[in-house]
Design an enzyme around this catalytic site. Sequence first.
Site, mmCIF file in Angstrom:
data_model
loop_
_atom_site.group_PDB
_atom_site.id
_atom_site.type_symbol
_atom_site.label_atom_id
_atom_site.label_comp_id
_atom_site.label_asym_id
_atom_site.label_seq_id
_atom_site.Cartn_x
_atom_site.Cartn_y
_atom_site.Cartn_z
ATOM 1 C CG LEU A 93 -2.005 -1.128 1.151
ATOM 2 C CD1 LEU A 93 -2.752 -1.239 2.471
ATOM 3 C CD2 LEU A 93 -2.995 -0.905 0.016
ATOM 4 C CG HIS A 177 -18.835 -2.418 17.127
ATOM 5 N ND1 HIS A 177 -17.715 -1.943 17.753
ATOM 6 C CD2 HIS A 177 -19.386 -3.299 17.991
ATOM 7 C CE1 HIS A 177 -17.602 -2.519 18.944
ATOM 8 N NE2 HIS A 177 -18.599 -3.347 19.112
ATOM 9 C CE LYS A 181 -22.720 -3.453 20.526
ATOM 10 N NZ LYS A 181 -22.329 -4.827 20.425
ATOM 11 C CG ASP A 234 -10.658 0.218 23.614
ATOM 12 O OD1 ASP A 234 -10.474 0.250 22.384
ATOM 13 O OD2 ASP A 234 -11.049 -0.806 24.201
ATOM 14 C CG HIS A 239 -18.073 1.626 21.744
ATOM 15 N ND1 HIS A 239 -18.091 1.815 20.380
ATOM 16 C CD2 HIS A 239 -17.081 0.721 21.973
ATOM 17 C CE1 HIS A 239 -17.152 1.067 19.822
ATOM 18 N NE2 HIS A 239 -16.522 0.402 20.762
ATOM 19 C CE LYS A 344 -20.385 -8.180 25.076
ATOM 20 N NZ LYS A 344 -19.425 -7.083 25.088
HETATM 21 C C1 BG6 Z 1 -14.168 -2.374 20.878
HETATM 22 C C2 BG6 Z 1 -13.091 -2.183 21.912
HETATM 23 O O1 BG6 Z 1 -14.402 -1.157 20.198
HETATM 24 O O2 BG6 Z 1 -15.384 -2.759 21.529
HETATM 25 C C3 BG6 Z 1 -12.881 -3.462 22.695
HETATM 26 O O3 BG6 Z 1 -11.873 -1.840 21.260
HETATM 27 C C4 BG6 Z 1 -14.187 -3.950 23.273
HETATM 28 O O4 BG6 Z 1 -11.938 -3.241 23.735
HETATM 29 C C5 BG6 Z 1 -15.282 -3.999 22.211
HETATM 30 O O5 BG6 Z 1 -13.969 -5.236 23.819
HETATM 31 C C6 BG6 Z 1 -16.653 -4.272 22.841
HETATM 32 O O6 BG6 Z 1 -17.606 -4.457 21.835
HETATM 33 P P1 BG6 Z 1 -18.925 -5.304 22.114
HETATM 34 O O7 BG6 Z 1 -19.726 -5.198 20.858
HETATM 35 O O8 BG6 Z 1 -18.473 -6.710 22.408
HETATM 36 O O9 BG6 Z 1 -19.601 -4.698 23.293
#
Ligand code: BG6
Length: 489
Positions: A93, A177, A181, A234, A239, A344
């Site tokens: 690249l 991401h 959801k 992070d 998020h 979680k």
């Molecule tokens: C990522 C982080 O963006 O999201 C990770 O870099 C984290 O550290 C992850 O584990 C969590 O994503 P999810 O969808 O499993 O809640």
Amino acid sequence: MTENQNFKPCDLVIYGALGDLSKRKLLISLYRLEKHHLIEADTRIIGVDRLDETSDGFVEIAHKSLQAFLNNDIDDSIWQRFAQRLSYLKIDLTQPEQYKQLNKAIDPEKRVMVNYFAVSPLLFKSICHGLHNSGALTTESRMVMEKPIGHDLKSSVEINDVVAQVFHENQVYRIDHYLGKETVLNLLALRFANSLFYTCWNHNTIDHIQITVGEDIGIEGRWDYFDKTGQLRDMLQNHLLQILTFVTMEPPADLSAHSIHMEKIKLLKALRPITYLNVEEKTVRGQYTAGYIQGKPVPGYLEEAGANTESITESFVAIRVDIDNWRWAGVPIYMRTGKRMPNKRTEIVVNFKNLPHNIFKDSFHELPANKLVIHLQPNEGVDVMMLNKIPGIDGNIKLQQTKLDLSFSETFKKNRIFGGYEKLILEALRGNPTLFLSREEIEQAWTWVDSIQDAWQHNHTPPKPYPAGNWGPVASVALLARDGRAWEE
Ligand code: BG6
């Protein structure tokens, strides 16, 4: 017949096709979209990487990834259809002349070029220039990138500037991401389609809001990356702030990307800055020590493979956020996120105010206030905690706290809940930018987060230890206790 017959087919080019993100997430999500006939018949997937590999070899690698991550749940006819879309190009690249091959592989007349940058941001400049100089791009081309979009405002501006030299803002799809959801999107429906919440979503009725994003996993072999980043950058910068904006922004004029971005930016601008003067009372940094997760012993952060035993990076952060606007004046939002939590759990708890007077003292000295609990993952759903009379004929009215619950998996049994990546990749292929982040939004989020990071540095705030398997250090409990409140357990 495909569902998406009105969308143009694409040449999806994945840079870093042999890397972790591609193998763990992108190829799996694309296969799942294939399974549900959601990819245009003429869409092609071109893997690009610097390693010596052939298209057949890439197909084999993709198959192995699917086997590993889908537990061998691969349907042969779907796989055959999917494999036909795949091809591979070996490109360094950093070498501009090598992009000519890519130019030959795509067909802008028939397909829109969608460039997925699954590589380090250090390579973005070379890719952008390589693409531009090779003449591969048209005004229809898109680029998709995801975090880390910088590690502070300055580096984020640099990345965005590099990309902006070649792609117009409306061609850039920045992924968080969490915005893919289902339950995060449902926040729009919950808030803006239900009259029940229209009048009560403000400081008159709401006492405070809690947002928890806990993970039971640790660093998972990413120590080096994580240690330079920390939980604030992070997870919270992206998020949690995204969840916060969806919960607290003003109603957008419509569901267009522009209207939603505008409201999110306004909200981010209203976050009260945290500085070195108040950072100790408003935030808690934590770092896990050895402990137990679901009965199994796990090492501490400093004992993980590859760890620097002197590290003071946080694996947990809790923050009291104040929003300086008319709707939320006086309503604190408490956010916490950490690794090695007991399980979680991602949830939002909206705590309503207490009633002004209690006529049920026989049952409760103080009536518990209503709560709306939104479970984002796992077990997606919405609960309302309320009081009801316990059935009986003994003449007294006795109350009990009860739960009105709506479980997504029960209620929408027939509808599969798509993963965040599936949803976002599909939207990028369809050219719908609504669920992606705008440049201004990201830069605003960094501005707020940088001030916290700087304050910690200024004060030399060390992380407080917490044993793995706990919801953070005791100081996190104290953060709410000081305000006469407690975390929802
Ligand atoms: C990522 C982080 O963006 O999201 C990770 O870099 C984290 O550290 C992850 O584990 C969590 O994503 P999810 O969808 O499993 O809640």
